[in-house]
Enzyme design. Structure first.
Site, PDB file in Angstrom:
ATOM      1  N   ARG A  72     -10.487   2.621   6.252  1.00  0.00           N
ATOM      2  CA  ARG A  72     -10.172   2.291   4.855  1.00  0.00           C
ATOM      3  C   ARG A  72     -11.307   2.741   3.949  1.00  0.00           C
ATOM      4  O   ARG A  72     -12.484   2.707   4.323  1.00  0.00           O
ATOM      5  CB  ARG A  72      -9.937   0.787   4.701  1.00  0.00           C
ATOM      6  CG  ARG A  72      -8.904   0.246   5.665  1.00  0.00           C
ATOM      7  CD  ARG A  72      -8.560  -1.192   5.367  1.00  0.00           C
ATOM      8  NE  ARG A  72      -7.770  -1.302   4.151  1.00  0.00           N
ATOM      9  CZ  ARG A  72      -7.317  -2.463   3.673  1.00  0.00           C
ATOM     10  NH1 ARG A  72      -7.581  -3.590   4.313  1.00  0.00           N
ATOM     11  NH2 ARG A  72      -6.594  -2.497   2.576  1.00  0.00           N
ATOM     12  N   LYS A  99      -1.105 -13.352   0.849  1.00  0.00           N
ATOM     13  CA  LYS A  99      -0.325 -12.325   0.162  1.00  0.00           C
ATOM     14  C   LYS A  99       1.176 -12.561   0.300  1.00  0.00           C
ATOM     15  O   LYS A  99       1.975 -11.660   0.060  1.00  0.00           O
ATOM     16  CB  LYS A  99      -0.689 -10.941   0.717  1.00  0.00           C
ATOM     17  CG  LYS A  99      -2.173 -10.600   0.589  1.00  0.00           C
ATOM     18  CD  LYS A  99      -2.507  -9.284   1.271  1.00  0.00           C
ATOM     19  CE  LYS A  99      -4.003  -9.033   1.284  1.00  0.00           C
ATOM     20  NZ  LYS A  99      -4.353  -7.762   1.962  1.00  0.00           N
ATOM     21  N   GLU A 135      -2.268  -7.160  -3.465  1.00  0.00           N
ATOM     22  CA  GLU A 135      -3.182  -8.135  -2.892  1.00  0.00           C
ATOM     23  C   GLU A 135      -2.924  -9.496  -3.533  1.00  0.00           C
ATOM     24  O   GLU A 135      -1.965  -9.665  -4.299  1.00  0.00           O
ATOM     25  CB  GLU A 135      -4.623  -7.662  -3.070  1.00  0.00           C
ATOM     26  CG  GLU A 135      -4.906  -6.348  -2.331  1.00  0.00           C
ATOM     27  CD  GLU A 135      -6.363  -5.916  -2.396  1.00  0.00           C
ATOM     28  OE1 GLU A 135      -7.231  -6.763  -2.708  1.00  0.00           O
ATOM     29  OE2 GLU A 135      -6.645  -4.731  -2.137  1.00  0.00           O
TER      30      GLU A 135
END
Length: 306
Positions: free
Chosen positions: A296, A58, A3
């Site tokens: 997720r 990112k 991340e």
């Protein structure tokens, strides 16, 4: 997946060696990663001096003399390491604190199986190699012109960075007003906050005492102004990202720093990957639960996060 803090850590680790160095040649050991390499990539970057390394969300960006920019994404398992072509004064630095990004570089080693890209450099400390390793090959590299970088297909439409002053409660209020979308999903929208991922959303929501299931619009009043809870959330996002960068990111499965060392923020997790453990909020008797949102994992304490 690395991340924002992990990519920022990699950037800081690479910059002392790469910035100002001559990129003598790029060696591609396969025709593609997640996507094919740009046509004539090796010829386009060879013989160019590296002006600066930056990060957007990112993505790592490597600006070359002449205005071309390499865009690199680490995917699920990508990592960079720096190796020097031989012993020599100043080529290998060791620090009492190996967790400091960029303070430790390795001597040349045998090539590893998943070394897919090698940048051969003439750096200020001598000949060096910056090697991109990616076992799963979910990463990728692209080329763009500096003046068109913001509109590149990978970068256009990205929201504000959580490290800059532009991310404030008023900005989030404008994005969240009237939204019934769960708060966690709203925060993961890269059009709102660039680079914010699953780990740090969970941690920021815990720090601010907010449930990931709460509707994003409930943090905004009828005049589209941020409520105090949104101010606290904004502060928590900025703080958790800053803390993670200072710790060198989180090493869960694949992330390592450019110097080969690991990040340490995972030792500071308050909820992420702590299912069934006691909540760390002072006075809270709850336990951390795991739920699935949009495919997720979400970790939170239902007792103190409302």
């Amino acid at each position: 997946m690395p991340e924002l803090p992990e990519v920022e850590t990699v950037k800081r680790g690479l910059a002392p060696t790469m910035e100002g160095a001559l990129l003598v040649r790029a060696e591609l050991r396969r025709p593609d990663l997640r996507f094919p390499f740009p046509e004539n990539f090796e010829d386009a970057v060879a013989g160019r001096r590296i002006v600066a390394l930056s990060r957007r969300a990112k993505y790592l960006t490597i600006e070359l003399e002449g205005g071309d920019v390499i865009i690199a994404h680490l995917g699920m398992s990508g990592s960079f390491r720096i190796e020097f072509d031989g012993p020599g004064e100043g080529r290998i630095k060791e620090s009492a604190d190996p967790a400091v990004p960029g303070d430790f570089h390795r001597p040349r080693s045998k090539d590893e199986k998943h070394d897919h890209v090698v940048f051969h450099l003439d750096a200020s400390c001598g000949p060096a190699r910056v090697i991109y390793n990616d076992p799963r090959r979910f990463g990728f590299m692209a080329l763009a012109r500096r003046e068109a970088l913001a509109e590149h297909v990978f970068l256009r439409g990205l929201g504000e960075e959580p490290t800059g002053n532009a991310l404030d409660a008023a900005y989030l209020a404008a994005r969240f007003s009237g939204k019934a979308q769960p708060l966690k999903a709203a925060l993961l929208d890269q059009r709102t906050i660039a680079g914010l991922g699953n780990i740090y959303v969970c941690e920021a929501l815990w720090r601010s005492g907010l449930s990931p299931k709460r509707a994003a619009g409930t943090l905004v009043d009828k005049r589209a102004r941020p409520k105090q809870a949104l101010v606290q959330l904004t502060d928590a996002i900025r703080a958790v990202i800053a803390d993670a960068i200072a710790a060198g990111g989180s090493s869960l499965k694949d992330h390592i720093q450019a110097d080969g060392s690991l990040g340490y923020f995972q030792h500071s997790f308050s909820v992420y990957d702590r299912e069934g453990e006691a909540c760390r909020t002072s006075g809270c008797r709850g336990t951390v639960e795991r739920i699935v949102q949009a495919g997720r994992s979400t970790f939170y304490c239902p007792h103190c996060q409302k």
